[in-house]
Design a protein around this motif. Sequence first.
Motif, short mmCIF file in Angstrom:
data_model
loop_
_atom_site.label_atom_id
_atom_site.label_comp_id
_atom_site.label_asym_id
_atom_site.label_seq_id
_atom_site.Cartn_x
_atom_site.Cartn_y
_atom_site.Cartn_z
N TYR A 96 40.35 40.04 42.75
CA TYR A 96 39.78 41.17 42.01
C TYR A 96 39.00 42.04 42.98
N ARG A 97 38.95 43.34 42.68
CA ARG A 97 38.42 44.33 43.61
C ARG A 97 37.27 45.12 42.99
N ASP A 98 36.42 45.67 43.85
CA ASP A 98 35.34 46.51 43.35
C ASP A 98 35.82 47.95 43.21
N SER A 99 34.89 48.86 42.92
CA SER A 99 35.27 50.25 42.64
C SER A 99 35.86 50.96 43.85
N GLU A 100 35.65 50.40 45.04
CA GLU A 100 36.21 51.00 46.25
C GLU A 100 37.43 50.24 46.75
N SER A 101 38.02 49.45 45.86
CA SER A 101 39.26 48.69 46.14
C SER A 101 39.09 47.61 47.21
N ARG A 102 37.86 47.17 47.44
CA ARG A 102 37.62 46.05 48.36
C ARG A 102 37.77 44.75 47.58
N VAL A 103 38.51 43.77 48.16
CA VAL A 103 38.63 42.46 47.53
C VAL A 103 37.28 41.75 47.61
N VAL A 104 36.74 41.37 46.47
CA VAL A 104 35.43 40.72 46.44
C VAL A 104 35.48 39.32 45.84
N GLY A 105 36.66 38.85 45.47
CA GLY A 105 36.79 37.51 44.95
C GLY A 105 38.19 37.24 44.43
N VAL A 106 38.37 36.03 43.90
CA VAL A 106 39.67 35.59 43.38
C VAL A 106 39.41 34.82 42.09
N LEU A 107 40.28 34.98 41.11
CA LEU A 107 40.16 34.20 39.88
C LEU A 107 41.53 33.74 39.41
N GLY A 108 41.55 32.72 38.57
CA GLY A 108 42.84 32.25 38.09
C GLY A 108 42.73 30.99 37.26
N VAL A 109 43.86 30.30 37.13
CA VAL A 109 43.98 29.11 36.28
C VAL A 109 44.57 27.97 37.10
N LEU A 110 43.94 26.81 36.98
CA LEU A 110 44.42 25.59 37.61
C LEU A 110 44.88 24.65 36.51
N GLY A 111 46.08 24.09 36.66
CA GLY A 111 46.59 23.19 35.63
C GLY A 111 47.77 22.39 36.13
N PRO A 112 48.46 21.70 35.24
CA PRO A 112 49.64 20.93 35.65
C PRO A 112 50.77 21.87 36.08
N THR A 113 51.76 21.33 36.75
CA THR A 113 52.87 22.17 37.21
C THR A 113 53.65 22.77 36.04
N ARG A 114 53.48 22.22 34.86
CA ARG A 114 54.18 22.79 33.70
C ARG A 114 53.31 23.81 32.96
N LEU A 115 52.52 24.55 33.69
CA LEU A 115 51.79 25.67 33.10
C LEU A 115 52.76 26.65 32.45
N ASN A 116 52.28 27.35 31.44
CA ASN A 116 53.07 28.40 30.80
C ASN A 116 52.95 29.66 31.66
N TYR A 117 53.72 29.71 32.74
CA TYR A 117 53.60 30.79 33.72
C TYR A 117 53.81 32.17 33.10
N ALA A 118 54.78 32.30 32.20
CA ALA A 118 55.10 33.60 31.61
C ALA A 118 53.90 34.16 30.85
N ARG A 119 53.10 33.30 30.26
CA ARG A 119 51.92 33.75 29.51
C ARG A 119 50.70 33.91 30.42
N ILE A 120 50.54 32.98 31.37
CA ILE A 120 49.33 32.95 32.19
C ILE A 120 49.32 34.02 33.27
N VAL A 121 50.49 34.35 33.83
CA VAL A 121 50.54 35.37 34.90
C VAL A 121 49.97 36.71 34.42
N PRO A 122 50.43 37.29 33.29
CA PRO A 122 49.83 38.57 32.87
C PRO A 122 48.37 38.43 32.46
N MET A 123 47.98 37.25 31.95
CA MET A 123 46.59 37.02 31.57
C MET A 123 45.68 37.06 32.79
N VAL A 124 46.09 36.39 33.85
CA VAL A 124 45.29 36.38 35.10
C VAL A 124 45.26 37.77 35.71
N ASP A 125 46.40 38.43 35.71
CA ASP A 125 46.48 39.78 36.28
C ASP A 125 45.53 40.74 35.55
#
Length: 361
Positions: free
Chosen positions: A321-350
């Motif tokens: 994720y970036r600040d108002s000047e487009s500098r990367v200031v961190g990372v966020l996401g989801v950690l889970g089993p390999t059978r994560l619902n990728y199709a649902r979680i990818v747009p959610m994280v984005d």
Amino acid sequence: MSGDRIPPEATTSALAALDRRSREIFRRIVDSYLETGEPLGSRNLARILPMALSPASIRNVMSDLEGLGLIYAPHTSAGRLPTESGLRLFVDAMLEVGDLTSEERRDIESRVAAGGTARTVDTLLSEAGRMLSGLSRGAGIVLASKVDQRIKHIEFVRLEPTKALVILVGEDGSVENRLIELDPGTTPSALVEASNYLNMHLRGRSLSEARLELLRRQESARAELDQLTAGLVDAGLASWAEAAAGRPDTLIVRGQANLLEDVHAAGDLERIRLLFDDIETQRELVRLLGSAEQGDGVRIFIGSENKLFSLSGSSLVVSPYRDSESRVVGVLGVLGPTRLNYARIVPMVDYTAKLVGRLIG
């Protein structure tokens, strides 16, 4: 979307080896695994395939897919599950990611903004991690970079004739106090002058930018400041550097208990225990999240592609994720089993990464 993705030529080669019915059977095996975690056998496949194939024909296709390293049989005479290579191929070449509905976006926004206008950045990031955990049934992960904090305000407060407190305020609302030694003869006006100089010329800059700016202005600074005040300016900036060095990246993990919900056997429990140990030590997870800062958009790390998950069989879906000047200031996401619902979680994280960037900007 990427993680340690299969090279494009390897993906193309693997896809080229699959005809229409092989792709359909492979997709159904992966879809079933992501939904249930259970192996899918030829008889059940025959019932759900859109084309008419006998169980024997399906077993022949499954044998070919197994030979390509895309699926495997967990037990003798059992159905098939995708391998990590198979999951990577599916994610890189076959995953169909939709968009969030307006209702889902509003839900995410309301959850992340739960702290109201009084929320701090740390509270906002914690709510983002909690929201991702709640909606994904995995663990929400947030890495907030503190190394190159941007300066909002610096002030010197005399405590003793030869000691002063430097109050350092970052743009995220964080406050650091550092004690510095004063040269004999430092006057109250010198403290005020040093504060004014730093705030006038360095406010809004990161530590590295402030150092460069101070070097650039050195000649004019000598003309503007007397020797004692110039020494205070240097000490104030040095104390900020010390504060930044003392505040490593902040790792926020929410919803670890969710990872226990899908445990079916003692082996699964051991896998989760190892993952919890990895999270506790944090070093590998911080390193992995840090590598995600180097790219744009969502990245997916699957299983043993990364050292962190070599024993735990887990996946990580993350976005910077970036600040108002487009500098990367961190990372966020989801950690889970390999059978994560990728199709649902990818747009959610984005979407959450973009939302957090707007809110902290």
